[in-house]
Design a protein around this motif. Sequence first.
Motif, PDB file in Angstrom:
ATOM      1  N   ASN A 141       0.965  -1.230   0.022  1.00  0.00           N
ATOM      2  CA  ASN A 141       0.215  -0.084  -0.011  1.00  0.00           C
ATOM      3  C   ASN A 141       0.816   1.303  -0.066  1.00  0.00           C
ATOM      4  O   ASN A 141       0.700   2.022  -0.839  1.00  0.00           O
ATOM      5  CB  ASN A 141      -1.048   0.088   1.161  1.00  0.00           C
TER       6      ASN A 141
ATOM      7  N   GLN B  23       2.650   2.714  -3.314  1.00  0.00           N
ATOM      8  CA  GLN B  23       1.702   3.323  -4.114  1.00  0.00           C
ATOM      9  C   GLN B  23       1.977   5.000  -4.106  1.00  0.00           C
ATOM     10  O   GLN B  23       1.642   5.912  -5.011  1.00  0.00           O
ATOM     11  CB  GLN B  23       0.377   3.228  -4.081  1.00  0.00           C
ATOM     12  N   HIS B  24       2.564   5.404  -2.715  1.00  0.00           N
ATOM     13  CA  HIS B  24       2.662   6.916  -2.547  1.00  0.00           C
ATOM     14  C   HIS B  24       4.016   7.234  -2.317  1.00  0.00           C
ATOM     15  O   HIS B  24       4.220   8.405  -1.571  1.00  0.00           O
ATOM     16  CB  HIS B  24       1.967   6.800  -1.265  1.00  0.00           C
TER      17      HIS B  24
ATOM     18  N   GLN C  72      11.330   4.533  -4.405  1.00  0.00           N
ATOM     19  CA  GLN C  72      10.447   3.487  -5.439  1.00  0.00           C
ATOM     20  C   GLN C  72      11.405   2.243  -5.396  1.00  0.00           C
ATOM     21  O   GLN C  72      10.745   0.992  -5.111  1.00  0.00           O
ATOM     22  CB  GLN C  72       9.961   4.085  -6.678  1.00  0.00           C
TER      23      GLN C  72
END
Length: 229
Positions: free
Chosen positions: A110, A113-114, A120
Amino acid sequence: MNIIELSLPFELNGQTDVIYPSLIAADHVLALVDAGYPGFLPRIEQEIARHGYDARNLTHVIMTHYDIDHIGALHDLKAKYPGVRIIASEREAGAISGERKSERLIQAENMQQHLPEEQQEFGRWFIRQLESLKHVPVDETVRDGDELFDGRCRVIATPGHTPGHISLHIPELNSVIAGDAAVNENGRLAIANPQFCLDLSGAEQSLGKLTALRAAHYYCYHGGKLDMA
């Protein structure tokens, strides 16, 4: 009964760190609390030997919770020492045994994604590491208030860092093995990695539960042993 603090230094992403599993030694009991990162079994064995014990005599491994730096070497340990009994909380046992997806992996997916672009790659690496962990059947599940080793060690539910996190209270030694429910931060007890707590409010309550015991010694997986004045 005795508690031995094991010291396992390592490097990760160019930084040096140390984790501190605990070893509980008593009559007919030699219990390791948490099992380090993947590949750490030789280091754990060497550290146990450095303190005058033999990993071949391990009777139990107690898992405070499911996290890569706590369960990483568990599969290797159980494979090499199949007679060792694995103990975990009811909530954590399913992830350790592979019956369900770990809450830490769900959180990492989760968060990915942010994450900003520069994080990343690390996020993807961390997810791969969690996905590659090998599962191990849990031999015994425990819950808050349960007693181990003829009543000399009491299980304390300390949810927050993960929902099923447990800590251990050893009254005769006036000691607590905190796992990640507390960290030794510059000589005081604090919440370990609050940014990764699955329930920060719960983590604060659990920290309060441990400090309320007013133990003389707190064995923290991160930061090491804290002797209270």
